[in-house]
Write a protein that holds these residues in place. Sequence first.
Motif, PDB file in Angstrom:
ATOM      1  N   ASP A  59       0.811  -1.210   0.000  1.00  0.00           N
ATOM      2  CA  ASP A  59       0.000   0.000   0.000  1.00  0.00           C
ATOM      3  C   ASP A  59       0.852   1.271   0.000  1.00  0.00           C
ATOM      4  N   GLU A  60       1.917   1.279   0.793  1.00  0.00           N
ATOM      5  CA  GLU A  60       2.774   2.463   0.858  1.00  0.00           C
ATOM      6  C   GLU A  60       3.461   2.709  -0.485  1.00  0.00           C
ATOM      7  N   ASP A  61       3.945   1.651  -1.128  1.00  0.00           N
ATOM      8  CA  ASP A  61       4.563   1.795  -2.452  1.00  0.00           C
ATOM      9  C   ASP A  61       3.542   2.283  -3.475  1.00  0.00           C
ATOM     10  N   LEU A  62       2.314   1.806  -3.356  1.00  0.00           N
ATOM     11  CA  LEU A  62       1.253   2.240  -4.263  1.00  0.00           C
ATOM     12  C   LEU A  62       0.973   3.733  -4.073  1.00  0.00           C
ATOM     13  N   ARG A  63       0.891   4.189  -2.840  1.00  0.00           N
ATOM     14  CA  ARG A  63       0.669   5.617  -2.584  1.00  0.00           C
ATOM     15  C   ARG A  63       1.804   6.463  -3.165  1.00  0.00           C
ATOM     16  N   ARG A  64       3.030   6.006  -2.985  1.00  0.00           N
ATOM     17  CA  ARG A  64       4.183   6.742  -3.542  1.00  0.00           C
ATOM     18  C   ARG A  64       4.132   6.782  -5.066  1.00  0.00           C
ATOM     19  N   LEU A  65       3.764   5.656  -5.667  1.00  0.00           N
ATOM     20  CA  LEU A  65       3.686   5.588  -7.120  1.00  0.00           C
ATOM     21  C   LEU A  65       2.593   6.523  -7.646  1.00  0.00           C
ATOM     22  N   LYS A  66       1.464   6.567  -6.973  1.00  0.00           N
ATOM     23  CA  LYS A  66       0.395   7.476  -7.388  1.00  0.00           C
ATOM     24  C   LYS A  66       0.853   8.926  -7.284  1.00  0.00           C
ATOM     25  N   TRP A  67       1.544   9.261  -6.206  1.00  0.00           N
ATOM     26  CA  TRP A  67       2.034  10.626  -6.038  1.00  0.00           C
ATOM     27  C   TRP A  67       3.025  10.976  -7.144  1.00  0.00           C
ATOM     28  N   ARG A  68       3.922  10.055  -7.422  1.00  0.00           N
ATOM     29  CA  ARG A  68       4.936  10.281  -8.468  1.00  0.00           C
ATOM     30  C   ARG A  68       4.300  10.371  -9.854  1.00  0.00           C
ATOM     31  N   SER A  69       3.134   9.785 -10.018  1.00  0.00           N
ATOM     32  CA  SER A  69       2.487   9.723 -11.324  1.00  0.00           C
ATOM     33  C   SER A  69       1.632  10.943 -11.634  1.00  0.00           C
ATOM     34  N   ARG A  70       1.610  11.900 -10.745  1.00  0.00           N
ATOM     35  CA  ARG A  70       0.834  13.117 -11.008  1.00  0.00           C
ATOM     36  C   ARG A  70       1.412  13.837 -12.219  1.00  0.00           C
ATOM     37  N   ARG A  71       0.544  14.255 -13.118  1.00  0.00           N
ATOM     38  CA  ARG A  71       0.974  14.860 -14.376  1.00  0.00           C
ATOM     39  C   ARG A  71       0.308  16.208 -14.574  1.00  0.00           C
ATOM     40  N   GLY A  72       0.818  16.965 -15.550  1.00  0.00           N
ATOM     41  CA  GLY A  72       0.292  18.288 -15.831  1.00  0.00           C
ATOM     42  C   GLY A  72      -0.698  18.333 -16.989  1.00  0.00           C
ATOM     43  N   LEU A  73      -0.460  17.555 -18.018  1.00  0.00           N
ATOM     44  CA  LEU A  73      -1.335  17.571 -19.193  1.00  0.00           C
ATOM     45  C   LEU A  73      -2.514  16.618 -19.010  1.00  0.00           C
ATOM     46  N   LEU A  74      -3.692  17.056 -19.449  1.00  0.00           N
ATOM     47  CA  LEU A  74      -4.901  16.257 -19.294  1.00  0.00           C
ATOM     48  C   LEU A  74      -4.753  14.865 -19.904  1.00  0.00           C
ATOM     49  N   GLU A  75      -4.163  14.787 -21.083  1.00  0.00           N
ATOM     50  CA  GLU A  75      -4.008  13.488 -21.742  1.00  0.00           C
ATOM     51  C   GLU A  75      -3.176  12.532 -20.890  1.00  0.00           C
ATOM     52  N   SER A  76      -2.131  13.053 -20.281  1.00  0.00           N
ATOM     53  CA  SER A  76      -1.288  12.226 -19.419  1.00  0.00           C
ATOM     54  C   SER A  76      -2.038  11.817 -18.161  1.00  0.00           C
ATOM     55  N   VAL A  77      -2.812  12.732 -17.608  1.00  0.00           N
ATOM     56  CA  VAL A  77      -3.620  12.435 -16.423  1.00  0.00           C
ATOM     57  C   VAL A  77      -4.600  11.309 -16.733  1.00  0.00           C
ATOM     58  N   LEU A  78      -5.239  11.378 -17.894  1.00  0.00           N
ATOM     59  CA  LEU A  78      -6.194  10.343 -18.288  1.00  0.00           C
ATOM     60  C   LEU A  78      -5.514   8.989 -18.446  1.00  0.00           C
ATOM     61  N   PHE A  79      -4.345   8.979 -19.045  1.00  0.00           N
ATOM     62  CA  PHE A  79      -3.594   7.730 -19.203  1.00  0.00           C
ATOM     63  C   PHE A  79      -3.275   7.104 -17.850  1.00  0.00           C
ATOM     64  N   VAL A  80      -2.744   7.907 -16.941  1.00  0.00           N
ATOM     65  CA  VAL A  80      -2.347   7.398 -15.626  1.00  0.00           C
ATOM     66  C   VAL A  80      -3.579   6.951 -14.840  1.00  0.00           C
ATOM     67  N   SER A  81      -4.649   7.733 -14.898  1.00  0.00           N
ATOM     68  CA  SER A  81      -5.878   7.376 -14.187  1.00  0.00           C
ATOM     69  C   SER A  81      -6.421   6.040 -14.685  1.00  0.00           C
TER      70      SER A  81
END
Length: 71
Positions: free
Chosen positions: A13-35
Amino acid sequence: MSMATITQARIGDEDLRRLKWRSRRGLLESVLFVSRFFEVHERAGLTTMQAEGLRILMDLDDPMLLELLPG
């Protein structure tokens, strides 16, 4: 430990939280991909290999990431 065991091991769970934080993006297209990635893979639990692959992709800037995505 066999290669199959390593590739199928789940991140915690902790690694997952870190990965989600690191995966924050600026462009909408990138956000959609990561989501979408997390929607598809999070419930089953991300493997260490999937997490490492996403970490590598997140090292790219948004324009380079978008060049790699289909569509």
